[in-house]
Scaffold this motif. Structure first.
Motif, PDB file in Angstrom:
ATOM      1  N   LYS A   6       0.902  -1.105   0.013  1.00 16.21           N
ATOM      2  CA  LYS A   6       0.136   0.035  -0.007  1.00 16.21           C
ATOM      3  C   LYS A   6       0.834   1.148   0.031  1.00 16.21           C
ATOM      4  O   LYS A   6       0.616   2.299  -0.989  1.00 16.21           O
ATOM      5  CB  LYS A   6      -1.003   0.010   1.236  1.00 16.21           C
ATOM      6  N   ALA A   7       1.782   1.233   0.842  1.00 17.05           N
ATOM      7  CA  ALA A   7       2.784   2.335   1.058  1.00 17.05           C
ATOM      8  C   ALA A   7       3.553   2.584  -0.559  1.00 17.05           C
ATOM      9  O   ALA A   7       3.891   3.719  -0.896  1.00 17.05           O
ATOM     10  CB  ALA A   7       4.054   2.136   2.149  1.00 17.05           C
ATOM     11  N   LEU A   8       3.832   1.335  -1.131  1.00 13.42           N
ATOM     12  CA  LEU A   8       4.619   1.628  -2.220  1.00 13.42           C
ATOM     13  C   LEU A   8       3.559   2.304  -3.513  1.00 13.42           C
ATOM     14  O   LEU A   8       4.156   3.116  -4.268  1.00 13.42           O
ATOM     15  CB  LEU A   8       4.789   0.193  -2.861  1.00 13.42           C
ATOM     16  N   ILE A   9       2.518   1.436  -3.728  1.00 14.87           N
ATOM     17  CA  ILE A   9       1.577   1.996  -4.715  1.00 14.87           C
ATOM     18  C   ILE A   9       1.211   3.420  -4.576  1.00 14.87           C
ATOM     19  O   ILE A   9       1.226   4.175  -5.350  1.00 14.87           O
ATOM     20  CB  ILE A   9       0.566   1.011  -4.876  1.00 14.87           C
ATOM     21  N   LEU A  60       2.928   5.886   4.345  1.00 17.53           N
ATOM     22  CA  LEU A  60       4.312   5.578   4.867  1.00 17.53           C
ATOM     23  C   LEU A  60       4.665   5.493   6.364  1.00 17.53           C
ATOM     24  O   LEU A  60       5.466   5.152   6.734  1.00 17.53           O
ATOM     25  CB  LEU A  60       4.939   6.705   4.175  1.00 17.53           C
ATOM     26  N   ASN A  61       3.681   6.504   7.161  1.00 18.27           N
ATOM     27  CA  ASN A  61       3.768   6.186   8.544  1.00 18.27           C
ATOM     28  C   ASN A  61       3.522   5.014   9.015  1.00 18.27           C
ATOM     29  O   ASN A  61       4.166   4.338   9.776  1.00 18.27           O
ATOM     30  CB  ASN A  61       3.065   7.358   9.244  1.00 18.27           C
ATOM     31  N   GLU A  62       2.482   4.292   8.395  1.00 19.87           N
ATOM     32  CA  GLU A  62       2.259   3.031   8.786  1.00 19.87           C
ATOM     33  C   GLU A  62       3.480   2.012   8.446  1.00 19.87           C
ATOM     34  O   GLU A  62       3.908   1.167   9.222  1.00 19.87           O
ATOM     35  CB  GLU A  62       0.809   2.495   8.226  1.00 19.87           C
ATOM     36  N   ALA A  63       3.968   2.275   7.364  1.00 19.89           N
ATOM     37  CA  ALA A  63       5.206   1.494   7.024  1.00 19.89           C
ATOM     38  C   ALA A  63       6.248   1.416   7.857  1.00 19.89           C
ATOM     39  O   ALA A  63       7.059   0.491   8.120  1.00 19.89           O
ATOM     40  CB  ALA A  63       5.555   1.736   5.567  1.00 19.89           C
ATOM     41  N   LYS A  83      12.385  13.956  -0.975  1.00 21.24           N
ATOM     42  CA  LYS A  83      12.940  14.312   0.165  1.00 21.24           C
ATOM     43  C   LYS A  83      12.112  14.243   1.665  1.00 21.24           C
ATOM     44  O   LYS A  83      12.348  13.947   2.613  1.00 21.24           O
ATOM     45  CB  LYS A  83      13.631  15.651   0.333  1.00 21.24           C
ATOM     46  N   GLU A  84      10.729  14.374   1.033  1.00 23.67           N
ATOM     47  CA  GLU A  84       9.662  14.593   2.243  1.00 23.67           C
ATOM     48  C   GLU A  84       9.471  13.105   2.728  1.00 23.67           C
ATOM     49  O   GLU A  84       9.267  12.599   3.748  1.00 23.67           O
ATOM     50  CB  GLU A  84       8.492  15.065   1.986  1.00 23.67           C
ATOM     51  N   TYR A  85       9.280  12.048   1.533  1.00 24.59           N
ATOM     52  CA  TYR A  85       9.281  10.704   1.850  1.00 24.59           C
ATOM     53  C   TYR A  85      10.283  10.256   2.901  1.00 24.59           C
ATOM     54  O   TYR A  85      10.060   9.491   3.659  1.00 24.59           O
ATOM     55  CB  TYR A  85       9.251  10.206   0.589  1.00 24.59           C
ATOM     56  N   LEU A  86      11.756  10.696   2.544  1.00 26.93           N
ATOM     57  CA  LEU A  86      12.749  10.209   3.481  1.00 26.93           C
ATOM     58  C   LEU A  86      12.275  10.441   4.742  1.00 26.93           C
ATOM     59  O   LEU A  86      12.540   9.704   5.720  1.00 26.93           O
ATOM     60  CB  LEU A  86      13.996  10.590   2.802  1.00 26.93           C
ATOM     61  N   ILE A  87      12.149  11.732   4.874  1.00 28.42           N
ATOM     62  CA  ILE A  87      11.927  12.336   6.296  1.00 28.42           C
ATOM     63  C   ILE A  87      10.688  11.523   6.928  1.00 28.42           C
ATOM     64  O   ILE A  87      10.687  11.117   8.056  1.00 28.42           O
ATOM     65  CB  ILE A  87      11.545  13.858   6.302  1.00 28.42           C
ATOM     66  N   ALA A  88       9.878  11.238   6.249  1.00 25.46           N
ATOM     67  CA  ALA A  88       8.460  10.645   6.659  1.00 25.46           C
ATOM     68  C   ALA A  88       8.739   9.286   7.225  1.00 25.46           C
ATOM     69  O   ALA A  88       8.321   8.954   8.017  1.00 25.46           O
ATOM     70  CB  ALA A  88       7.310  10.404   5.890  1.00 25.46           C
ATOM     71  N   CYS A  89      10.036   8.564   6.486  1.00 23.86           N
ATOM     72  CA  CYS A  89      10.287   7.227   6.857  1.00 23.86           C
ATOM     73  C   CYS A  89      11.216   7.280   7.903  1.00 23.86           C
ATOM     74  O   CYS A  89      11.875   6.175   8.164  1.00 23.86           O
ATOM     75  CB  CYS A  89      10.633   6.461   5.534  1.00 23.86           C
ATOM     76  N   GLY A  90      11.614   8.420   8.442  1.00 19.41           N
ATOM     77  CA  GLY A  90      12.810   8.442   9.536  1.00 19.41           C
ATOM     78  C   GLY A  90      14.124   8.142   9.138  1.00 19.41           C
ATOM     79  O   GLY A  90      14.929   7.983   9.688  1.00 19.41           O
ATOM     80  N   LEU A  91      14.235   8.703   7.365  1.00 17.26           N
ATOM     81  CA  LEU A  91      15.724   8.320   6.916  1.00 17.26           C
ATOM     82  C   LEU A  91      16.137   9.784   6.520  1.00 17.26           C
ATOM     83  O   LEU A  91      15.226  10.679   6.439  1.00 17.26           O
ATOM     84  CB  LEU A  91      15.309   7.519   5.786  1.00 17.26           C
TER      85      LEU A  91
END
Length: 226
Positions: free
Chosen positions: A95-98, A154-157, A192-200
């Protein structure tokens, strides 16, 4: 002439009961074999007539640890829980991927055919979830990140998956970013927002892009050689 008789306990393997392979909780790799302990009538110390069953249990063929028969139920329940957790993790990943791939493809306002193809390939690779993933794809394609839905996935992932799995999600989202041959500023900022959301660290952005571009160049060279 003296007749010597009595009773004696003997341990037997229950041949019709399947062996629980590599299941011993004590040594971790021993096989658990179903056993029964039965009393026998003996004559001159020789077992002659089987009597009642005193106990049934599982015994490890390696370390000889013994367990109540309910160990089979406990082990089966544990395996079911493992399978269920793996199934849930796979769904969270998908789900996070798609959602992120679709969001990335529309962020610049130009949903290219190459980007659609990458997303469809990802969905086709998860046939058991295809209907649910297609619904997520269509919803994000139309509404974008409405109600923060993409970042919620993404937060769930992030809460349930490993860092390696998160990097895999973002790497595939970056494939969409590169699919049309150009990286728009909106796409870079979103990654970059995705990276931050994933804690990276958002500095990982350039590393992801460089590796994907290097991979593409290697693929092109191989195709040219063939």
């Amino acid at each position: 002439m003296f007749i010597i008789f009595g009773t004696r306990g003997l341990k037997h393997t229950v041949s019709e009961s399947p062996v629980l392979s590599n299941s011993c909780p004590n040594c971790n790799n021993g096989n658990l074999v179903n056993k029964l302990y039965r009393r026998w009538f003996t004559l001159f110390f020789i077992p002659m007539i089987p009597l009642d069953v005193v106990d049934r249990f599982y015994q490890c063929d390696s370390c000889k640890s013994a367990y109540n028969e309910n160990i089979k139920t406990i082990l089966q329940r544990s395996q079911d829980e493992i399978n269920e957790n793996q199934k849930r993790a796979k769904l969270v990943f998908a789900k996070a991927l798609i959602a992120s791939m679709t969001h990335m493809s529309i962020i610049d306002g130009d949903f290219a055919a190459e980007e659609e193809r990458e997303i469809m390939d990802a969905i086709e690779g998860l046939p058991e979830m295809k209907e649910e993933l297609m619904a997520i794809h269509q919803n994000v394609k139309v509404t974008g990140n409405q109600d923060n839905q993409v970042f919620n996935f993404l937060n769930e992932a992030r809460n349930e998956l490993s860092s390696e799995a998160l990097i895999n999600i973002l790497a595939q989202a970056a494939v969409v970013l590169l699919a049309d041959g150009a990286i728009e500023k909106e796409e870079e900022n979103l990654m970059k927002e995705y990276l931050i959301a994933c804690g990276l660290p958002k500095g990982m952005y350039q590393t992801l892009i460089d590796k994907l571009m290097q991979k593409d160049m290697t693929k092109i060279k191989k195709e040219q050689l063939n």
